[in-house]
Design a protein around this motif. Structure first.
Motif, PDB file in Angstrom:
ATOM      1  N   ASN A   2       5.101   9.296   0.260  1.00 25.23           N
ATOM      2  CA  ASN A   2       6.479   9.010   0.647  1.00 25.23           C
ATOM      3  C   ASN A   2       7.387   9.474  -0.482  1.00 25.23           C
ATOM      4  OD1 ASN A   2       8.801   8.065   1.754  1.00 25.23           O
ATOM      5  ND2 ASN A   2       8.331   5.884   1.479  1.00 25.23           N
ATOM      6  N   ARG A   3       8.297  10.361  -0.159  1.00 25.93           N
ATOM      7  CA  ARG A   3       9.152  10.932  -1.197  1.00 25.93           C
ATOM      8  C   ARG A   3      10.605  10.842  -0.745  1.00 25.93           C
ATOM      9  NH1 ARG A   3       8.303  15.257  -5.073  1.00 25.93           N
ATOM     10  NH2 ARG A   3      10.289  16.164  -5.700  1.00 25.93           N
ATOM     11  N   GLY A   4      11.487  10.475  -1.660  1.00 23.88           N
ATOM     12  CA  GLY A   4      12.900  10.412  -1.316  1.00 23.88           C
ATOM     13  C   GLY A   4      13.761  10.485  -2.544  1.00 23.88           C
ATOM     14  N   GLU A   5      15.052  10.696  -2.329  1.00 22.03           N
ATOM     15  CA  GLU A   5      16.005  10.753  -3.439  1.00 22.03           C
ATOM     16  C   GLU A   5      17.129   9.786  -3.124  1.00 22.03           C
ATOM     17  OE1 GLU A   5      18.864  14.047  -5.542  1.00 22.03           O
ATOM     18  OE2 GLU A   5      16.797  14.596  -5.060  1.00 22.03           O
ATOM     19  N   THR A  14      14.638  10.649  -7.996  1.00 20.41           N
ATOM     20  CA  THR A  14      13.664  11.095  -7.002  1.00 20.41           C
ATOM     21  C   THR A  14      12.489  10.134  -7.061  1.00 20.41           C
ATOM     22  OG1 THR A  14      14.302  13.426  -7.219  1.00 20.41           O
ATOM     23  CG2 THR A  14      12.131  12.968  -6.306  1.00 20.41           C
ATOM     24  N   ILE A  15      12.184   9.527  -5.916  1.00 21.25           N
ATOM     25  CA  ILE A  15      11.123   8.527  -5.858  1.00 21.25           C
ATOM     26  C   ILE A  15       9.931   9.102  -5.096  1.00 21.25           C
ATOM     27  CG2 ILE A  15      10.559   6.146  -5.269  1.00 21.25           C
ATOM     28  CD1 ILE A  15      12.969   6.432  -7.149  1.00 21.25           C
ATOM     29  N   VAL A  16       8.774   9.103  -5.711  1.00 17.98           N
ATOM     30  CA  VAL A  16       7.540   9.556  -5.067  1.00 17.98           C
ATOM     31  C   VAL A  16       6.588   8.365  -5.018  1.00 17.98           C
ATOM     32  CG1 VAL A  16       5.606  11.157  -5.144  1.00 17.98           C
ATOM     33  CG2 VAL A  16       7.864  11.898  -5.952  1.00 17.98           C
ATOM     34  N   LEU A  17       6.294   7.900  -3.800  1.00 16.69           N
ATOM     35  CA  LEU A  17       5.386   6.775  -3.620  1.00 16.69           C
ATOM     36  C   LEU A  17       4.034   7.290  -3.138  1.00 16.69           C
ATOM     37  CD1 LEU A  17       7.803   4.260  -1.857  1.00 16.69           C
ATOM     38  CD2 LEU A  17       7.264   4.449  -4.296  1.00 16.69           C
ATOM     39  N   LYS A  18       3.005   7.028  -3.936  1.00 17.09           N
ATOM     40  CA  LYS A  18       1.661   7.464  -3.551  1.00 17.09           C
ATOM     41  C   LYS A  18       0.630   6.583  -4.247  1.00 17.09           C
ATOM     42  CE  LYS A  18       1.299  11.160  -7.014  1.00 17.09           C
ATOM     43  NZ  LYS A  18       1.015  12.616  -7.214  1.00 17.09           N
ATOM     44  N   ARG A  34      12.880  10.863 -12.213  1.00 16.90           N
ATOM     45  CA  ARG A  34      11.770  11.033 -11.277  1.00 16.90           C
ATOM     46  C   ARG A  34      10.787   9.901 -11.521  1.00 16.90           C
ATOM     47  NH1 ARG A  34       6.634  13.546 -10.543  1.00 16.90           N
ATOM     48  NH2 ARG A  34       6.444  14.534  -8.479  1.00 16.90           N
ATOM     49  N   VAL A  35      10.524   9.152 -10.460  1.00 17.60           N
ATOM     50  CA  VAL A  35       9.601   8.023 -10.553  1.00 17.60           C
ATOM     51  C   VAL A  35       8.441   8.264  -9.598  1.00 17.60           C
ATOM     52  CG1 VAL A  35       9.290   5.540 -10.286  1.00 17.60           C
ATOM     53  CG2 VAL A  35      11.478   6.444 -11.121  1.00 17.60           C
ATOM     54  N   VAL A  36       7.215   8.183 -10.115  1.00 18.21           N
ATOM     55  CA  VAL A  36       6.014   8.214  -9.284  1.00 18.21           C
ATOM     56  C   VAL A  36       5.415   6.820  -9.373  1.00 18.21           C
ATOM     57  CG1 VAL A  36       3.755   9.249  -8.905  1.00 18.21           C
ATOM     58  CG2 VAL A  36       5.646  10.662  -9.765  1.00 18.21           C
ATOM     59  N   ALA A  37       5.251   6.172  -8.210  1.00 15.31           N
ATOM     60  CA  ALA A  37       4.822   4.778  -8.218  1.00 15.31           C
ATOM     61  C   ALA A  37       3.979   4.468  -6.988  1.00 15.31           C
ATOM     62  CB  ALA A  37       6.049   3.858  -8.253  1.00 15.31           C
TER      63      ALA A  37
END
Length: 227
Positions: A2-5, A14-18, A34-37
């Motif tokens: 799931n990716r969004g800004e 920019t949020i990257v959920l994985k 940029r956040v990966v969480a």
């Protein structure tokens, strides 16, 4: 994934959920985040807890980019900011501080030819590094590094290198040529680099500064989008 800004309390992010074990936060060169969480992670709370670090990092990036502030619409070439003007063909007028070109693709091709010739000339000047292992030389727009060297002896140089002052252009070539003999960043590699470019530590610091400037430069941004 799931990716969004979105806008957060700390600015645009920019949020990257994985499926990752823990959250990772990056302040990009333009100051955005940029956040990966992991999924369902409290991103907003995470950003609030790291607000002081984010501001500190942004101030550091602003300091590194100071030379390019207000010059984002000029082309950085050979360490100087130049105006891009219309022209029937690609031409650099260093005295006037202008670069003529009929189009953005033509500008990119002209800069690529200029850089490739210089790289070839510089490699010929240090045959003990390049030697017989040198393969193909290519100029590319690379997203994360100034150059690379394959085990086959092929050298790729980032088009952005043409933006650098002469001493840093020389260092990038020395660095990649040294990889023709040492395919790593071992002590032997840095000793080899130091024999040809003693002040390599200062060069590495300057390259980081120029990278931030170029990341914020709109002309170079357009060149990166051009194919």
């Amino acid at each position: 994934m799931n990716r969004g800004e979105r806008e957060s309390g700390a600015g645009r992010a920019t949020i990257v959920l994985k499926a990752v074990r823990s959250a990772h936060l990056q302040v990009r060169p333009d100051g955005t985040l940029r956040v990966v969480a992991p999924p369902s992670f409290d991103v907003e709370g995470f950003l609030q807890r790291n607000a002081a670090w984010i501001e500190k990092r942004r101030r550091e990036l602003d300091r590194l980019a100071a030379e390019g502030r207000g010059r984002e619409d000029l082309l950085l070439l050979h360490g100087r900011f130049c105006r891009v003007v219309p022209g029937a063909r690609f031409a650099v007028d260093e005295a006037a501080g202008t670069v003529a070109s009929p189009s953005v693709p033509a500008l990119r091709r002209g800069l690529s030819r200029m850089l490739k010739k210089e790289v070839l000339d510089r490699l010929e000047a240090c045959p003990d590094l390049a030697g017989r292992r040198q393969g193909r030389i290519a100029v590319k727009m690379q997203k994360t590094r100034w150059g690379s060297c394959s085990a086959l002896g092929n050298v790729n140089v980032n088009l952005r290198v043409v933006a650098l002052p002469a001493t840093l252009r020389e260092y990038v070539v020395v660095h990649e040529a040294a990889h023709l003999r040492e395919q790593n960043h071992s002590k032997r590699f840095w000793r080899l680099v130091g024999e040809h470019y003693p002040d390599y530590r200062a060069a590495e610091a300057e390259l980081r500064r120029y990278w931030i400037i170029l990341e914020r430069n709109r002309v170079w941004g357009t060149l990166g989008e051009t194919r």
